[in-house]
Write a protein that holds these residues in place. Sequence first.
Motif, PDB file in Angstrom:
ATOM      1  N   GLU A 127       1.198  -1.314   0.170  1.00 18.15           N
ATOM      2  CA  GLU A 127       0.127  -0.274   0.217  1.00 18.15           C
ATOM      3  C   GLU A 127       0.699   1.411   0.108  1.00 18.15           C
ATOM      4  O   GLU A 127       0.372   1.952  -0.998  1.00 18.15           O
ATOM      5  CB  GLU A 127      -0.983   0.537   1.748  1.00 18.15           C
ATOM      6  N   THR A 128       1.669   0.411   0.701  1.00 16.71           N
ATOM      7  CA  THR A 128       2.647   2.425   0.329  1.00 16.71           C
ATOM      8  C   THR A 128       3.275   2.390  -0.862  1.00 16.71           C
ATOM      9  O   THR A 128       3.237   3.959  -1.035  1.00 16.71           O
ATOM     10  CB  THR A 128       4.082   2.069   1.463  1.00 16.71           C
ATOM     11  N   LYS A 277       1.220  -2.784 -13.971  1.00 17.30           N
ATOM     12  CA  LYS A 277       2.014  -3.142 -13.972  1.00 17.30           C
ATOM     13  C   LYS A 277       2.245  -3.864 -12.687  1.00 17.30           C
ATOM     14  O   LYS A 277       2.325  -5.428 -12.082  1.00 17.30           O
ATOM     15  CB  LYS A 277       3.137  -3.272 -14.217  1.00 17.30           C
ATOM     16  N   PHE A 278       2.003  -3.266 -12.200  1.00 11.73           N
ATOM     17  CA  PHE A 278       2.868  -3.193 -10.151  1.00 11.73           C
ATOM     18  C   PHE A 278       1.403  -3.904 -10.227  1.00 11.73           C
ATOM     19  O   PHE A 278       1.178  -4.438  -8.777  1.00 11.73           O
ATOM     20  CB  PHE A 278       3.163  -1.416  -9.463  1.00 11.73           C
ATOM     21  N   LEU A 279      -0.086  -2.989  -9.997  1.00 11.22           N
ATOM     22  CA  LEU A 279      -0.924  -4.395  -8.984  1.00 11.22           C
ATOM     23  C   LEU A 279      -1.570  -5.699 -10.221  1.00 11.22           C
ATOM     24  O   LEU A 279      -1.643  -6.594  -9.161  1.00 11.22           O
ATOM     25  CB  LEU A 279      -2.574  -3.399 -10.096  1.00 11.22           C
ATOM     26  N   SER A 282       0.837  -8.178  -8.226  1.00  8.87           N
ATOM     27  CA  SER A 282       0.948  -7.704  -7.061  1.00  8.87           C
ATOM     28  C   SER A 282       0.582  -9.115  -6.521  1.00  8.87           C
ATOM     29  O   SER A 282      -0.221 -10.302  -6.954  1.00  8.87           O
ATOM     30  CB  SER A 282      -0.320  -6.958  -6.903  1.00  8.87           C
ATOM     31  N   GLU A 283       0.446  -9.688  -5.648  1.00 10.01           N
ATOM     32  CA  GLU A 283       0.265 -11.449  -5.276  1.00 10.01           C
ATOM     33  C   GLU A 283      -1.681 -10.913  -4.442  1.00 10.01           C
ATOM     34  O   GLU A 283      -2.432 -12.203  -4.697  1.00 10.01           O
ATOM     35  CB  GLU A 283       1.315 -11.700  -3.825  1.00 10.01           C
ATOM     36  N   PHE A 284      -2.322  -9.917  -4.624  1.00  9.44           N
ATOM     37  CA  PHE A 284      -2.973  -9.553  -3.600  1.00  9.44           C
ATOM     38  C   PHE A 284      -4.432 -10.044  -5.321  1.00  9.44           C
ATOM     39  O   PHE A 284      -4.841 -10.656  -5.475  1.00  9.44           O
ATOM     40  CB  PHE A 284      -3.304  -8.093  -3.025  1.00  9.44           C
ATOM     41  N   TYR A 299      -7.988  -0.809  -4.783  1.00  8.90           N
ATOM     42  CA  TYR A 299      -6.681  -0.001  -4.849  1.00  8.90           C
ATOM     43  C   TYR A 299      -6.816   0.505  -6.829  1.00  8.90           C
ATOM     44  O   TYR A 299      -6.882   1.961  -7.103  1.00  8.90           O
ATOM     45  CB  TYR A 299      -5.443  -1.134  -5.504  1.00  8.90           C
ATOM     46  N   ARG A 300      -7.387  -0.280  -7.604  1.00  6.20           N
ATOM     47  CA  ARG A 300      -8.027  -0.354  -8.933  1.00  6.20           C
ATOM     48  C   ARG A 300      -9.201   1.146  -9.111  1.00  6.20           C
ATOM     49  O   ARG A 300      -8.858   2.385  -9.363  1.00  6.20           O
ATOM     50  CB  ARG A 300      -8.588  -0.978 -10.082  1.00  6.20           C
TER      51      ARG A 300
END
Length: 367
Positions: A127-128, A277-279, A282-284, A299-300
């Motif tokens: 999140e940071t 790409k980061f999202l 991510s494992e989430f 997050y999106r």
Amino acid sequence: MMEKVYKVLPEILIWIFTILGILLIPTAILMPFKIREYYKTRIEDYKTIADLGTIGDFIGGTTVALLTAASVFLLLSTIIMQRKEIKISQRSIDELVKQTNASVKQAEEARKEAQITNETMKRQQFETTFFNMVTLHHNNTDKLSNKELKGNDVIKDALKTFSDYYYDFASSIFKKSYLADDYNEVVDFIQALPMHGINEVASVQTSIKAEVVEAYEKLDFRKLIKNKVESRMVKEFQSFAYIRAKEDLIDEAYYKFELDFDGVLSSYFNSITTIIKFLSESEFEKEDQQNGTQNNKIYREILFSQFSPHEMMLVYYFAKYSPSNKWLLEKLKTYNLFYPRLGETLYEFWSVDKKNIEELIGVTDTE
């Protein structure tokens, strides 16, 4: 009370049987001598111990019986002691098992706590990083500059420029077709325009072809459409360029747009693709995809809420018409959050955009 008696009874029996066994051993040893001493003065013709043969048999039987009794008592004492030791060992084993189970349970709880702590730290780190990236992107958007435009105005101008490039391609093809196939109708069209308030062609000498061609090529059909000029040619252009927009011309227009605006928007687009790409990696989000859940779509939602409607459309065109961004077109489908947010009023190529966006959302004609 009875429970205490049961606990003490084995100990008492051990002592009783042990004492009896020990006492019987010397008794068995002394018994032959005592019997000899007793019968010595009472047996006639007693000269040697051999004369006590019958008595000896009796003594032997008596001694063996005593020794056997002693063995039995000592054996019972041993058995009781062994049973007691076995019970003590069993209790020790049971206690050890309980301690082991407790240790295993504690270890499992510690593992779960460690896992929870690890997951919490991972999410906090994620999140940071995410919020820092969103903040950086927002700052980059505010710093956009092109000519005298800043920030979101640069985005709006980019969309207009893309649309202008498409119009130029479509208009050029349409006008060349008319000039080649139906020049006389072009002349009639130029002559009729002043009656619709288009005075910039009023001075054109229609008898001179060069003037007709120059005036016709300079005509902006978008202005004629806006002014609601009633003409078959205007309607044909509107149908050709917009109602049945040509996707190959859109591709050409975007290619030109991408070349001209690369220096202005490259860092902006790089920022967006990096966040997506980061999202996606991510494992989430991977966990949501594997389980068919939407636990991490927030997050999106946060990311897309930072985009203005014009930014959303520009990102769509970037994903759709840039050849290297087909992956982005697919990744934007995740959670079905991006494409439904695109406002139809901002479609630059309404018929094509509507069809393509509905396909990306998953809308069909039967829905």
